[in-house]
Design a protein around this motif. Structure first.
Motif: not given
Length: 467
Positions: A234-235, A237-241, A245, A274
């Motif tokens: 989750e972390y 995914m938010k940082q790398s975008m 996805g 994911n």
């Protein structure tokens, strides 16, 4: 991976490597840096002429660190160590007695409240009985033995009873009776009861330390899979975008076992993982058909051993053994073959790996991992979900890699998991040649030839699935 243009992250789950507990990012970074410097210092000390002494000293330091944590009551109020001073043939002072009662109550409350979440109910009963047995040995063949058994029966009844508001006061009362019995025995002239208070106190303290270790190292494989890895994904995914996805994942040894288990769980639940593609190195969900050296852990699967071995200080033990495996007369040279095949790893890298890579392992984690050596393979902590049973529902491309001389996860163990994955989604590769180079467990990631042979294979596979 980074040099090939991949944004690369490394996950170290709780208790491993540079992982630290905390919520403040600055404090975490400082702690991680301090830990890293300590690791470097440990590596340097091993190269000194007194390496064996340095390693043994390090073992002692680590043992003290994990064996003597701060002790808290169930309410979180810190207490001091009990010490009976003065003439041990006399009764303790009122102050000593009250502290002894408090300490015994604290230990019993740990058993009835906090440790109940560590093991199953039946396993907790085994531990509770063993603690009372330890006290019983102090009074065996004495006139006080019958009195002690009466108190023991009442404590056992309380332990079986569902928690209620009055249990603390009841345990305190029974603890007071136990202490009174010990004090009465201290007045006896019988030789076997000499210094009884001191031995009673020591028994409580030793058991308390074991409970504290269990509370400190209170996690298992499912904590990694259900909490640590998802939080990291989750972390990132938010940082790398990522545009699609999706993330690409590589797992070595237990890292690969975690990825297999996650894919099995997601397939069973019909959820999106994911992940675009997965690579596992030296990993399996089922070791029953192999001759894996991890079978040495099986004796620890006995729930009663959780009392005797609440944690396995693997890192400290290997650090102490390293000088004996790398220098004449090479008493523990066989340990090196578990890590690396002959001439496959740079000696300095092997030294750093042995001294820094391994950590203290909770008994809970060991207990769960040993299910991989039983029928149906690795299962969840409750024994209700077998991960290999649902791996066929996976829809993610997987590259499974094995080392030809891996004694920890042999190729036949890897094959046991590979054959469960749909054929069109799995690629299986064994590294090592009969007349050429060989790969042991850690050579796949740190061997001399890994950069030339293993890494390109991984990069090619992941690049094909990187959208």
């Amino acid at each position: 991976m980074s040099s090939q243009g991949f944004e690369t992250w490394i996950l170290e789950v709780r208790g491993a490597g540079l992982s630290v507990q905390g919520s403040n990012s600055k404090d975490i970074e400082q702690s991680a840096n301090a830990m890293s410097e300590k690791m470097e210092a440990a590596s340097e000390s091993a190269t000194a002429t007194n390496g064996a002494v340095a390693s043994n000293k390090e073992l002692n330091n680590i043992y003290c660190a994990v064996s003597e944590p701060e002790i808290s009551t169930p309410n979180g109020v810190e207490t001091e160590n009990v010490a009976i001073k003065g003439d041990l043939t006399r009764l303790g002072t009122v102050w000593d007695e009250s502290k002894l009662v408090a300490r015994l109550t604290e230990t019993l409350m740990f058993l009835s409240e906090r440790v109940s979440g560590f093991l199953s109910e039946s396993q907790s009963r085994v531990m509770f009985a063993k603690f009372l047995d330890q006290i019983s040995k102090l009074l065996v063949d004495s006139p006080l033995y019958e009195q002690y058994n009466e108190v023991r029966e009442k404590l056992s009844t309380l332990f079986e009873t569902k928690q209620n508001a009055g249990i603390t006061s009841q345990i305190t009362d029974l603890s007071q009776k136990l202490v009174n019995i010990i004090e009465e025995g201290q007045l006896s002239v019988s030789p076997q009861l000499f210094d009884l208070q001191a031995r009673f106190t020591s028994t409580i303290e030793d058991f308390q330390k074991q409970l504290d270790l269990m509370v400190k190292y209170d996690w298992d494989f499912d904590h990694y899979m259900e909490e640590d890895v998802p939080a990291a994904i989750e972390y990132i995914m938010k940082q790398s975008m990522p545009k699609d996805g999706k993330l690409l994942a590589i797992g070595h040894s237990m890292g690969g076992i975690l990825l297999y288990s996650m894919l099995s769980r997601f397939g069973f639940e019909g959820k999106d993982s994911n992940l675009a593609a997965v690579v596992t190195l030296a990993s399996s969900l089922d070791y029953t058909s192999s001759k894996s050296t991890l079978k040495l852990l099986l004796p620890l699967a006995d729930p009663a051993q959780a009392l005797n071995v609440p944690v396995v200080p693997l890192g400290a033990m290997l650090a102490a053994a390293y000088p004996l495996s790398s220098r004449p007369p090479y008493v523990f040279s066989w340990l090196n073959t578990l890590i690396s095949a002959e001439d496959m790893m740079d000696p300095d890298l092997l030294k750093r790996l042995v001294l820094n890579n391994f950590c203290t392992i909770p008994a809970k984690l060991v207990l769960q991992l040993t299910t991989a050596f039983r029928e149906r393979g690795l299962c969840n902590r409750n024994g209700t979900f077998f991960y290999k049973d649902h791996l066929h529902k996976n829809n993610i491309p997987i590259l499974a890699i094995a080392g030809d001389q891996d004694l920890i996860c042999p190729p036949e163990a890897v094959e046991e998991t590979v054959k469960l994955i749909p054929e069109h989604l799995v690629t299986y590769k064994v590294f090592g040649e009969p007349e050429g180079s060989h790969y042991a467990h850690y050579d796949l990631v740190g061997g001399r030839l890994a950069v030339e042979q293993v890494y390109p294979c991984i990069i090619e596979f992941l690049s094909c699935h990187d959208k």
